[in-house]
Each structure stands twice: as structure tokens, then as C-alpha cells.
Design a protein around this motif. Sequence first.
Motif, short mmCIF file in Angstrom:
data_model
loop_
_atom_site.label_atom_id
_atom_site.label_comp_id
_atom_site.label_asym_id
_atom_site.label_seq_id
_atom_site.Cartn_x
_atom_site.Cartn_y
_atom_site.Cartn_z
N GLY A 70 0.81 -1.22 0.00
CA GLY A 70 0.00 0.00 0.00
C GLY A 70 0.84 1.27 0.00
N THR A 71 2.18 1.13 0.13
CA THR A 71 3.03 2.33 0.10
C THR A 71 3.98 2.27 -1.10
N CYS A 72 3.55 1.60 -2.17
CA CYS A 72 4.39 1.52 -3.37
C CYS A 72 4.69 2.94 -3.85
N ARG A 73 5.85 3.08 -4.43
CA ARG A 73 6.28 4.42 -4.76
C ARG A 73 7.23 4.45 -5.95
N ILE A 74 7.33 5.62 -6.56
CA ILE A 74 8.42 5.87 -7.48
C ILE A 74 9.50 6.51 -6.62
N ARG A 75 10.66 5.86 -6.59
CA ARG A 75 11.74 6.40 -5.76
C ARG A 75 12.70 7.13 -6.67
N THR A 76 12.88 8.42 -6.41
CA THR A 76 13.83 9.18 -7.21
C THR A 76 15.06 9.50 -6.37
N ALA A 77 16.18 9.68 -7.05
CA ALA A 77 17.41 10.10 -6.38
C ALA A 77 18.12 11.09 -7.30
N VAL A 78 18.53 12.21 -6.74
CA VAL A 78 19.20 13.22 -7.58
C VAL A 78 20.71 13.17 -7.38
N MET A 79 21.39 13.69 -8.38
CA MET A 79 22.85 13.72 -8.37
C MET A 79 23.34 15.18 -8.47
N ALA A 80 24.59 15.39 -8.06
CA ALA A 80 25.19 16.74 -8.17
C ALA A 80 25.28 17.14 -9.64
N THR A 81 25.37 16.14 -10.52
CA THR A 81 25.58 16.41 -11.94
C THR A 81 24.28 16.64 -12.71
N HIS A 82 23.12 16.54 -12.05
CA HIS A 82 21.87 16.90 -12.73
C HIS A 82 21.82 18.42 -12.87
N THR A 83 21.43 18.87 -14.06
CA THR A 83 21.27 20.31 -14.26
C THR A 83 19.83 20.71 -13.94
N ARG A 84 19.61 22.00 -13.80
CA ARG A 84 18.26 22.51 -13.58
C ARG A 84 17.33 22.06 -14.71
N GLN A 85 17.89 22.07 -15.91
CA GLN A 85 17.13 21.64 -17.09
C GLN A 85 16.73 20.15 -16.97
N ASP A 86 17.64 19.32 -16.48
CA ASP A 86 17.34 17.89 -16.26
C ASP A 86 16.17 17.74 -15.29
N LEU A 87 16.23 18.51 -14.20
CA LEU A 87 15.20 18.36 -13.17
C LEU A 87 13.85 18.87 -13.67
N ASP A 88 13.86 19.93 -14.48
CA ASP A 88 12.61 20.42 -15.08
C ASP A 88 12.04 19.37 -16.04
N PHE A 89 12.93 18.71 -16.76
CA PHE A 89 12.52 17.63 -17.67
C PHE A 89 11.82 16.52 -16.86
N ALA A 90 12.40 16.17 -15.70
CA ALA A 90 11.82 15.13 -14.83
C ALA A 90 10.45 15.56 -14.33
N LEU A 91 10.35 16.81 -13.90
CA LEU A 91 9.06 17.30 -13.37
C LEU A 91 8.00 17.31 -14.47
N GLY A 92 8.39 17.64 -15.68
CA GLY A 92 7.46 17.60 -16.82
C GLY A 92 6.92 16.19 -17.02
N ALA A 93 7.81 15.21 -16.90
CA ALA A 93 7.40 13.81 -17.08
C ALA A 93 6.46 13.37 -15.96
N PHE A 94 6.76 13.77 -14.72
CA PHE A 94 5.89 13.44 -13.59
C PHE A 94 4.51 14.09 -13.76
N GLU A 95 4.47 15.28 -14.33
CA GLU A 95 3.20 15.96 -14.54
C GLU A 95 2.38 15.20 -15.59
N GLU A 96 3.02 14.91 -16.70
CA GLU A 96 2.34 14.21 -17.80
C GLU A 96 1.84 12.82 -17.36
N ALA A 97 2.73 12.04 -16.73
CA ALA A 97 2.36 10.68 -16.33
C ALA A 97 1.28 10.70 -15.25
#
Length: 398
Positions: free
Chosen positions: A364-391
Amino acid sequence: MPVECNPFAFLSRHLEVLKGKNLYRHLRTVESAQDSWVTLEGRKVLNLCSNNYLGMASHPDVKEAAVQGTREWGCGTGASRLICGNFSFHRVLERRLAAFKGTEAALLYSSGYTANLGVISALAGSEDCIFSDELNHASIIDGCRLSQARVLVFPHNDLEALEDKLRRASRSGRARWKLIVVDGVFSMDGDIAPLPELVNLAAKYESFLMVDEAHATGVLGPGGRGVVALFGLEKVVPVGISTLSKSLGSLGGFVTGSQELVEFLINTSRSFIFTTALPAGVVASALAALDLLEADPSLPLKVQENARYLRDGLNRLGYNTLNSQTQIIPAVIGDTALTLQMSHLLLNEGVLAAAIRPPTVSKGTCRIRTAVMATHTRQDLDFALGAFEEAGRRLAII
Ligand SMILES: *Cc1c(COP(=O)(O)O)cnc(C)c1O
């Protein structure tokens, strides 16, 4: 007559049951270096599930150190540390790790997993009592089992429940030693153990505290020295466990503590004694990663900043990220099938993030587990958020 002649029929039956419950797991193949973007089965995707938090696994200096180390010392070490596999480079790394963690000594293991097995089972036996947080990593759970100690599991980060168990165990007077063991950063929730309070409880009930720093090393505390250092408790927590395999981009585990602890483990810890020593390339790459981390204290801060950005974004979209305070950020979906669908949709959008199901997390607590890295750019993270919004919209969960 036996109804079933194939003694392995239970294997396929077991796999069918897993598939029926959406709990079947299979291996996906990565076809590029471990980085913030990876090629997964022919497609370039944003990597949102790596423990390579500082990007060390593919840093040019770290790779070069592995090559140099291998060139000088060869590939294998040929023996366990106690036979003829104890090399000067092991001692160099152990001294560096002890200095980094602010402890007297350190000892290497083949992995964080075998460090937990070997340390817990050496420190506790059938006369002892272990107090273990319910969300502790599987390697801690397995170490507790192997020790044959009495294991008292307390609800996650629940200090009152823990104190109640400590009080009862003290009153009964049956336990020789009482060991409290926690993850410093919990690997599926991304929250932090209340270490100052745990230190106080340990002192009050004459027990000792062991903290697993696997996800904290390189990310939390001054210069990425970990969660024990974050609270300034280096001189008070007697046993620390960590790994070279996450922020340090290499492979191997290590324990930190007193010289006496290390000597005790060299003499008693079976997963230290009965296995071949780590090879030079692995040790040299961990040393190079440590050099880079010590030279650039902004690296851990970059991970924390990226984590804050992604967590805030997910919250804004309406995702429940539990009490995550770190680079590990869960987005709780709940249902198993829905969580699997979510991870498939995210992958369609070009984002690789793990669907976490039982038994790793409770039903009942299944989840998408994300982990960020120092090497992710702001653009990468916005791309991820866009995907989470769409899905999320597609599945009507946000
Ligand atoms: C990853 C992890 C380990 C195991 O470390 P490895 O070096 O990968 O074997 C142990 N404890 C915790 C909390 C972890 O997250």
C-alpha cells in the motif's frame, strides 16, 4: 505415485505467483557509463535512480586512478587480508576514511552489504538484544538474523516505542549487550534518523548505537562527512557503517570506530575474514573520489540543492514525498499495479525512476523512488518534473 516429478516445478510456480501480484522483477540493461543520463536498452534516458550522487563513478580523475592502480598492482589481490592480501593501498584508504569520518580507525569490507552482515554478527550474539528500526536496510536485517541475537523491531523513528523496549529489556536484565541500529538516511523514505535523541537513549539504557551512513556519506554534514558529522556526534557514536559504492563511485564497504573495534573485527568478523581483499583499481578509485570530495566541499551542497528543487516541484504537482529531507525522494503512489504503470509512463517520457514494491516497502506504500545527483542540471530536473506531470495526469493521480 508422486503427483509432481520435476523437483524444480516450484520455481515456475513461484514466478507465476509473483507475476500475478505485479511483483515480478527483471533486469534492465544499461549500455553506457553510470551518469546523469544513460542509454537504457537503446534509448537515452534521464537517470533518476542512481546512487552515484556525486558523479564520481564516471569522473575522469577517478577512472584514471583505477587504471593507474591496476597498472601498478594488477587486477586481483589473490588472497584475503589475513593471508597475503593485505596491501599498503588498503591501509592508505583506511587511514583516509578514518580521518574523513573523524574516528580513530576504519576497516574495509567487500561491500556495504557484507559490512553490515559481518559487523552486526560479530558484535552481537544469542545473549544480546538488537533494537532495529523497521525501515532499516535489508543488509542490517540480515546481519541481525545472522547474529542470532534477540531482535526487537521498533516503529520507524519512534523514540517512545524504542525507549519502551529499551526499558523492558533493561528491567528483565537478560541481555548481555544492547545494540541500537539505524540507517542514518533511510534508503526508501529519504528521511533522517534522530541521532542526538538516539545517542541519549543509548547512554540512558547502557546500550550502544550503530549508524549506517550509506546514503549520507558524501552528501550530508560538513564536507559530505555524513549524518553523524552533521550532528557533531563523531566521538559519541561507537560504530559507523558506510559504503564506497554510492557517493564515492567505487565498490566496497567500511566500518569506522575505535582501533580496538577494528582489531576485534579483524579477529572475529566472518565476512571480513573469509573473503578476498578488494583490488587496487577499486581502492585507488575510492581514494581519488575522496580527494575530489575533500577538494570541493560544494559538491554535497549541489546534491542537496538539486534535491530541494525536485522535492518542491513534486510537492507542487501534488505528490506525497513523505518526510524526505535528502537526495532520496519518494513519490508515493500506493497501489502496486498503478506504481508499475507510472514507472512505464515515466520511461516513455524519457525518465528512469524505480518502482518500489513489496517486500522492499510495505503493502500500500508503493512508490516511485527518485534520487538526484550533483551532476543533474536545472534543465534535467525540469525535464523530470514535466514527465511526472504528464504521467500523473494520464493516470489521474494528481
Ligand atoms: C546500499 C546500502 C547498503 C549496501 O551497500 P553496498 O556497498 O551497495 O553493498 C547498506 N546499507 C544501506 C543503508 C544502503 O543503502
